[in-house]
Design a protein around this motif. Structure first.
Motif, PDB file in Angstrom:
ATOM      1  N   LEU A 150      56.230  -2.129  64.912  1.00 32.99           N
ATOM      2  CA  LEU A 150      57.615  -2.282  65.363  1.00 32.99           C
ATOM      3  C   LEU A 150      58.503  -1.183  64.785  1.00 32.99           C
ATOM      4  CD1 LEU A 150      58.198  -6.146  65.124  1.00 32.99           C
ATOM      5  CD2 LEU A 150      57.787  -4.779  67.170  1.00 32.99           C
ATOM      6  N   LEU A 151      58.280  -0.828  63.514  1.00 34.55           N
ATOM      7  CA  LEU A 151      59.057   0.248  62.907  1.00 34.55           C
ATOM      8  C   LEU A 151      58.836   1.561  63.649  1.00 34.55           C
ATOM      9  CD1 LEU A 151      60.867   1.235  60.535  1.00 34.55           C
ATOM     10  CD2 LEU A 151      58.736   1.741  59.307  1.00 34.55           C
ATOM     11  N   GLY A 152      57.581   1.858  63.968  1.00 34.25           N
ATOM     12  CA  GLY A 152      57.289   3.082  64.714  1.00 34.25           C
ATOM     13  C   GLY A 152      57.929   3.085  66.079  1.00 34.25           C
ATOM     14  N   MET A 153      57.908   1.946  66.772  1.00 29.77           N
ATOM     15  CA  MET A 153      58.512   1.876  68.099  1.00 29.77           C
ATOM     16  C   MET A 153      60.020   2.032  68.033  1.00 29.77           C
ATOM     17  SD  MET A 153      56.338  -1.098  70.029  1.00 29.77           S
ATOM     18  CE  MET A 153      54.604  -0.830  70.463  1.00 29.77           C
ATOM     19  N   ALA A 154      60.648   1.493  66.973  1.00 27.78           N
ATOM     20  CA  ALA A 154      62.099   1.636  66.823  1.00 27.78           C
ATOM     21  C   ALA A 154      62.487   3.102  66.664  1.00 27.78           C
ATOM     22  CB  ALA A 154      62.580   0.819  65.621  1.00 27.78           C
ATOM     23  N   PHE A 155      61.789   3.824  65.793  1.00 26.20           N
ATOM     24  CA  PHE A 155      62.125   5.237  65.599  1.00 26.20           C
ATOM     25  C   PHE A 155      61.701   6.086  66.786  1.00 26.20           C
ATOM     26  CE2 PHE A 155      62.936   4.056  61.240  1.00 26.20           C
ATOM     27  CZ  PHE A 155      63.952   4.936  60.874  1.00 26.20           C
ATOM     28  N   LEU A 156      60.654   5.677  67.487  1.00 28.72           N
ATOM     29  CA  LEU A 156      60.288   6.385  68.716  1.00 28.72           C
ATOM     30  C   LEU A 156      61.363   6.205  69.772  1.00 28.72           C
ATOM     31  CD1 LEU A 156      58.159   8.001  70.288  1.00 28.72           C
ATOM     32  CD2 LEU A 156      57.117   5.828  70.955  1.00 28.72           C
ATOM     33  N   SER A 157      61.947   5.016  69.857  1.00 31.74           N
ATOM     34  CA  SER A 157      63.040   4.771  70.778  1.00 31.74           C
ATOM     35  C   SER A 157      64.240   5.670  70.455  1.00 31.74           C
ATOM     36  CB  SER A 157      63.450   3.296  70.717  1.00 31.74           C
ATOM     37  OG  SER A 157      64.508   3.021  71.600  1.00 31.74           O
ATOM     38  N   ILE A 158      64.539   5.812  69.155  1.00 33.26           N
ATOM     39  CA  ILE A 158      65.622   6.704  68.737  1.00 33.26           C
ATOM     40  C   ILE A 158      65.289   8.149  69.123  1.00 33.26           C
ATOM     41  CG2 ILE A 158      66.851   7.627  66.738  1.00 33.26           C
ATOM     42  CD1 ILE A 158      66.460   4.905  65.395  1.00 33.26           C
ATOM     43  N   ALA A 159      64.027   8.543  68.935  1.00 30.62           N
ATOM     44  CA  ALA A 159      63.616   9.906  69.262  1.00 30.62           C
ATOM     45  C   ALA A 159      63.774  10.195  70.754  1.00 30.62           C
ATOM     46  CB  ALA A 159      62.160  10.126  68.842  1.00 30.62           C
ATOM     47  N   VAL A 160      63.397   9.243  71.598  1.00 34.22           N
ATOM     48  CA  VAL A 160      63.538   9.437  73.041  1.00 34.22           C
ATOM     49  C   VAL A 160      65.019   9.547  73.414  1.00 34.22           C
ATOM     50  CG1 VAL A 160      63.169   8.348  75.292  1.00 34.22           C
ATOM     51  CG2 VAL A 160      61.340   8.341  73.590  1.00 34.22           C
ATOM     52  N   MET A 161      65.851   8.745  72.768  1.00 31.89           N
ATOM     53  CA  MET A 161      67.289   8.841  73.020  1.00 31.89           C
ATOM     54  C   MET A 161      67.817  10.226  72.647  1.00 31.89           C
ATOM     55  SD  MET A 161      70.417   6.574  71.397  1.00 31.89           S
ATOM     56  CE  MET A 161      70.168   7.320  69.774  1.00 31.89           C
ATOM     57  N   LEU A 162      67.400  10.734  71.492  1.00 33.26           N
ATOM     58  CA  LEU A 162      67.813  12.073  71.083  1.00 33.26           C
ATOM     59  C   LEU A 162      67.320  13.120  72.068  1.00 33.26           C
ATOM     60  CD1 LEU A 162      67.115  11.895  67.233  1.00 33.26           C
ATOM     61  CD2 LEU A 162      69.312  11.647  68.390  1.00 33.26           C
ATOM     62  N   SER A 163      66.118  12.924  72.593  1.00 32.28           N
ATOM     63  CA  SER A 163      65.549  13.872  73.544  1.00 32.28           C
ATOM     64  C   SER A 163      66.351  13.925  74.836  1.00 32.28           C
ATOM     65  CB  SER A 163      64.092  13.493  73.845  1.00 32.28           C
ATOM     66  OG  SER A 163      63.485  14.428  74.694  1.00 32.28           O
ATOM     67  N   VAL A 164      66.918  12.794  75.230  1.00 26.43           N
ATOM     68  CA  VAL A 164      67.735  12.759  76.441  1.00 26.43           C
ATOM     69  C   VAL A 164      69.058  13.486  76.224  1.00 26.43           C
ATOM     70  CG1 VAL A 164      68.999  11.242  78.008  1.00 26.43           C
ATOM     71  CG2 VAL A 164      66.671  10.654  77.320  1.00 26.43           C
ATOM     72  N   VAL A 253      65.916  -8.430  65.089  1.00 28.48           N
ATOM     73  CA  VAL A 253      66.714  -7.245  64.765  1.00 28.48           C
ATOM     74  C   VAL A 253      65.908  -5.978  65.036  1.00 28.48           C
ATOM     75  CG1 VAL A 253      67.868  -5.985  62.907  1.00 28.48           C
ATOM     76  CG2 VAL A 253      68.119  -8.468  63.068  1.00 28.48           C
ATOM     77  N   MET A 254      64.629  -5.995  64.662  1.00 27.26           N
ATOM     78  CA  MET A 254      63.788  -4.831  64.908  1.00 27.26           C
ATOM     79  C   MET A 254      63.606  -4.596  66.412  1.00 27.26           C
ATOM     80  SD  MET A 254      62.247  -2.499  63.087  1.00 27.26           S
ATOM     81  CE  MET A 254      61.652  -3.113  61.513  1.00 27.26           C
ATOM     82  N   LEU A 255      63.458  -5.674  67.177  1.00 29.87           N
ATOM     83  CA  LEU A 255      63.348  -5.524  68.631  1.00 29.87           C
ATOM     84  C   LEU A 255      64.641  -4.953  69.217  1.00 29.87           C
ATOM     85  CD1 LEU A 255      61.488  -8.835  69.582  1.00 29.87           C
ATOM     86  CD2 LEU A 255      60.551  -6.521  69.562  1.00 29.87           C
ATOM     87  N   ALA A 256      65.783  -5.357  68.638  1.00 33.60           N
ATOM     88  CA  ALA A 256      67.064  -4.795  69.096  1.00 33.60           C
ATOM     89  C   ALA A 256      67.119  -3.305  68.825  1.00 33.60           C
ATOM     90  CB  ALA A 256      68.220  -5.506  68.391  1.00 33.60           C
ATOM     91  N   TRP A 257      66.524  -2.868  67.712  1.00 34.61           N
ATOM     92  CA  TRP A 257      66.480  -1.438  67.399  1.00 34.61           C
ATOM     93  C   TRP A 257      65.578  -0.678  68.370  1.00 34.61           C
ATOM     94  CZ3 TRP A 257      69.199   2.022  65.052  1.00 34.61           C
ATOM     95  CH2 TRP A 257      70.079   1.653  64.028  1.00 34.61           C
ATOM     96  N   ILE A 258      64.665  -1.381  69.019  1.00 38.04           N
ATOM     97  CA  ILE A 258      63.823  -0.745  70.030  1.00 38.04           C
ATOM     98  C   ILE A 258      64.548  -0.678  71.369  1.00 38.04           C
ATOM     99  CG2 ILE A 258      61.670  -0.966  71.344  1.00 38.04           C
ATOM    100  CD1 ILE A 258      60.455  -2.347  68.878  1.00 38.04           C
TER     101      ILE A 258
END
Length: 271
Positions: A150-164, A253-258
């Motif tokens: 879940l931690l990896g998916m949360a930061f991956l979600s942030i990374a994809v947002m930054l990429s956009v 909360v972690m799912l919300a971060w994803i």
């Protein structure tokens, strides 16, 4: 959205990581570090060998907080902006596929690769240690593995947002590194600095809620607070209320971060 379109893109992203040995490399890194920590984590106290699952998980939490966010950000920072720079984004969007389908397909494919490497890497450790673990210890260990995913998916979600949002790969990589520094190194220091400067008179009551604004802290609390022997050592029993540390609540909360960064990325990508 057509799930088949998302699945096709996700499968391509996943198998691309399999073919370039990325998944294997990350899994081996997790396995090597975890085994070293499990058997040599107490070397400073003059003892070598596996001691307990609580101490092992507490040590692995510190490793994961540094390693998995960095890997996730490096994996996803060029998911969209990289396609744009290579000129393949317009080609992809000229096909019968929507922007949300492309975005989600790329995210799910990268998330599957990251989750697979995490589970395999730590799963090999569980196999090695299985003879020394009972069912309760295995339950805690696999809970730790699940929260790592879940931690990896949360930061991956942030990374994809930054990429956009980024205009080129250079800016995207810079934003990814800055994000890692902020959440992993700077965030807690800022909170601690406020408490020290104000003598604890300002921000103390809000501290548990402020910690929820950092997925790395949510991960730490989710794992440490479920281990009675380690919770006191970390001092979380006096800082974080037990009612707020329920595993189901921290998981939400972690799912919300994803979901939240992906939602922002989808909104921006449509525009």
């Amino acid at each position: 959205m057509d799930p088949r379109q998302i699945g096709t893109i996700a499968a391509k992203e996943f198998w691309d990581r399999i073919r370039n040995r990325w998944v294997l490399a990350v899994a081996l890194v997790f396995t090597a570090f975890a085994l070293v920590i499990a058997y040599f984590g107490a070397a400073q106290q003059g003892t070598v060998g596996f001691r307990s699952i609580e101490v092992t998980i507490a040590s692995l939490v510190s490793l994961v907080i540094y390693l998995i966010p960095l890997i996730a950000l490096v994996l996803g920072f060029d998911a969209i902006v990289g396609e744009r720079e290579r000129g393949s984004l317009d080609l992809l969007l000229s096909m019968p596929i929507t922007r949300p389908e492309l975005l989600l397909g790329k995210y799910f494919g990268l998330a599957a690769a990251l989750a697979f490497s995490t589970v395999v890497g730590f799963g090999l450790v569980a196999i090695v240690l299985s003879a020394q673990l009972d069912l309760t210890a295995l339950f805690h260990f696999f809970g730790f593995v699940g929260s790592s995913v879940l931690l990896g998916m949360a930061f991956l979600s942030i990374a994809v947002m930054l990429s956009v949002f980024a205009s080129d790969r250079t800016r995207a990589s810079g934003l990814a590194i800055a994000t890692w520094f902020f959440f992993v190194l700077v965030f807690d220091l800022l909170l601690l600095g406020v408490l020290v400067v104000t003598g604890g008179s300002y921000g103390g009551d809000a501290l548990p809620y402020l910690l929820l604004l950092n997925p790395a802290d949510v991960f730490r609390i989710l794992n440490i607070f479920t281990l009675d022997d380690v919770r006191t050592l970390y001092g979380l029993a006096t800082v974080f209320p037990r009612a707020l540390a329920e595993p189901w609540l921290l998981t939400l909360v972690m799912l919300a971060w994803i979901v939240a960064p992906l939602g922002v990325a989808s909104w921006r990508f449509r525009k």
